[in-house]
Write an enzyme that holds these catalytic residues in place. Structure first.
Site, PDB file in Angstrom:
ATOM      1  N   HIS A   1       0.768  -1.706  -0.058  1.00  0.00           N
ATOM      2  CA  HIS A   1      -0.199   0.218  -0.297  1.00  0.00           C
ATOM      3  C   HIS A   1       0.510   1.206   0.258  1.00  0.00           C
ATOM      4  O   HIS A   1       0.563   2.225   0.697  1.00  0.00           O
ATOM      5  CB  HIS A   1      -0.904   0.024   1.127  1.00  0.00           C
ATOM      6  CG  HIS A   1      -1.718   1.095   1.403  1.00  0.00           C
ATOM      7  ND1 HIS A   1      -1.999   2.070   1.609  1.00  0.00           N
ATOM      8  CD2 HIS A   1      -3.196   0.640   1.359  1.00  0.00           C
ATOM      9  CE1 HIS A   1      -3.254   2.829   1.739  1.00  0.00           C
ATOM     10  NE2 HIS A   1      -3.648   1.907   1.379  1.00  0.00           N
TER      11      HIS A   1
ATOM     12  N   GLU B   1      -0.572   1.578  -5.671  1.00  0.00           N
ATOM     13  CA  GLU B   1      -0.571  -0.053  -4.400  1.00  0.00           C
ATOM     14  C   GLU B   1      -0.441  -1.299  -5.340  1.00  0.00           C
ATOM     15  O   GLU B   1      -1.899  -1.583  -5.965  1.00  0.00           O
ATOM     16  CB  GLU B   1      -2.136  -0.270  -3.531  1.00  0.00           C
ATOM     17  CG  GLU B   1      -1.948   1.421  -2.939  1.00  0.00           C
ATOM     18  CD  GLU B   1      -3.502   0.985  -2.179  1.00  0.00           C
ATOM     19  OE1 GLU B   1      -3.873  -0.225  -1.633  1.00  0.00           O
ATOM     20  OE2 GLU B   1      -4.195   1.769  -1.462  1.00  0.00           O
TER      21      GLU B   1
HETATM   22  O1  TA6 Z   1      -5.881   1.391   0.112  1.00  0.00           O
HETATM   23  C1  TA6 Z   1      -7.316   1.905   0.045  1.00  0.00           C
HETATM   24  C2  TA6 Z   1      -7.542   2.067   1.377  1.00  0.00           C
HETATM   25  O2  TA6 Z   1      -8.543   0.519   1.470  1.00  0.00           O
HETATM   26  C3  TA6 Z   1      -8.638   3.331   1.754  1.00  0.00           C
HETATM   27  O3  TA6 Z   1     -10.255   2.568   1.136  1.00  0.00           O
HETATM   28  C4  TA6 Z   1      -8.497   3.857   2.967  1.00  0.00           C
HETATM   29  O4  TA6 Z   1      -9.661   2.839   3.669  1.00  0.00           O
HETATM   30  C5  TA6 Z   1      -7.482   3.648   2.553  1.00  0.00           C
HETATM   31  O5  TA6 Z   1      -6.955   2.141   2.572  1.00  0.00           O
HETATM   32  C6  TA6 Z   1      -6.345   3.155   4.371  1.00  0.00           C
HETATM   33  O6  TA6 Z   1      -6.988   2.504   4.946  1.00  0.00           O
HETATM   34  P1  TA6 Z   1      -6.114   2.130   6.284  1.00  0.00           P
HETATM   35  O7  TA6 Z   1      -6.797   0.873   7.621  1.00  0.00           O
HETATM   36  O8  TA6 Z   1      -4.708   1.888   6.203  1.00  0.00           O
HETATM   37  O9  TA6 Z   1      -7.332   3.879   7.282  1.00  0.00           O
END
Ligand code: TA6
Length: 302
Positions: free
Chosen positions: A168, A272
């Site tokens: 991510h 990602e």
């Molecule tokens: O990758 C995007 C995502 O799935 C968004 O929907 C948002 O939830 C982000 O990840 C961050 O998630 P987190 O649990 O790290 O705050």
């Protein structure tokens, strides 16, 4: 073992230093001929990567929280064994791998003079209670002119299991409104902000509001991010990934996250390498799957 003296004595090599961001919360500081980097044992989390005499390539929140059980905001969180929210909302979003300390296996300098860090995580009573499978994860991080992160899942069980996952990556950009993403034209995407409706991407991506999209992206194509404020192009390569997630929370969503520094949304963009719900990966007993990403700055045209 998170003891600094043990870590330095056992794994320390030239250009590597261990420090604590909080009691028993060690991080690895790397300085080599190519770049500087910082990796937390918590979540096997690459927190920063800065090629020499360049701007950082990863964004890290000034308000990040360094506490066991809480994923670090920024850098490259490892989302595993599920991506996104879990149907049982008592379980953490993006799985449990990013919320616990991993074991350091080795730190070596490879033949290209890159610093290569390997960490591992295996199933435990805690993990089996929420995800009833035996596994070993191994992440290999190569710090050089580029940053490569490779996440290998090994099925140590007698039955197959399926995973979704993501590396991510929070990229650092000078100004999100002067940032453009190339490499996703004509690719279908699921829009998380429009009830997961599916659309086709036309042209490049620009940013003037919250954006949260899962692109169905097979193969090992590159995503190119034009970071015009820093007069550079960030290149994100990937392998073992059938989808690419693009996310910027914008003002409202980021202001609701206590670990997201105020105004931080202007300087970050998540690109990602992932395998999400549309393409989960089945790993047979004794078999493995590897998800990888490589992040670099494109060489400037001469
Ligand atoms: O990758 C995007 C995502 O799935 C968004 O929907 C948002 O939830 C982000 O990840 C961050 O998630 P987190 O649990 O790290 O705050």
């Amino acid at each position: 073992m998170n003891d600094l003296l043990y870590l330095q004595d056992t794994f320390g090599i030239s250009g590597v230093e261990f420090k604590e961001l909080a009691p028993c919360y060690p991080v690895i500081y790397i300085v080599n001929g190519f770049s500087d980097a910082c990796i937390a044992l918590h979540g096997a989390h690459v927190m920063s990567f800065t090629p020499k005499s360049h701007e950082p390539l990863l964004w890290l929140s000034d308000a990040a929280i360094y506490r066991e059980g809480k994923a670090i905001r920024g850098g490259i969180p490892i989302c595993w064994p599920w991506f996104g929210d879990h149907p049982d909302n008592c379980l953490p979003a993006h799985g449990f791998a990013r919320n616990q300390f991993w074991q350091l296996v080795s730190i070596v300098e490879n033949i290209e003079k890159e610093t290569v860090v390997t960490l591992t995580l295996s199933d435990s009573e805690m993990s089996r209670a929420i995800w009833p499978h035996k596994f070993t994860l191994e992440v290999t991080i190569a710090v050089g002119k580029s940053l490569s992160v490779s996440l290998k899942t090994v099925n140590k069980d007698e039955k197959p299991f399926s995973i979704t996952s993501a590396l991510h990556s929070y990229l650092n950009v000078g100004d999100i409104q002067k940032t453009e993403v190339f490499g996703l034209a004509n690719v279908f995407y699921r829009d998380k902000l429009s009830n997961d409706q599916v659309f086709m991407q036309t042209g490049s991506l620009h940013f003037d509001r919250e954006l949260d999209r899962i692109y169905g992206h097979s193969g090992d194509d590159e995503i190119r991010v034009s970071d015009s404020t820093n007069t550079r192009e960030i290149v994100v390569g990937k392998s073992g990934s059938q989808s690419t997630v693009i996310w910027n929370p914008w003002i409202d969503k980021s202001s609701k996250m206590t670990d997201f520094e105020e105004g931080g949304y202007r300087h970050m963009l998540c690109v990602e390498a992932a395998n999400t719900c549309d393409c989960n990966i089945v790993v047979e007993p004794g078999e493995s799957h590897t998800l990888a990403t490589i992040i670099s700055e494109a060489d400037k045209a001469l």
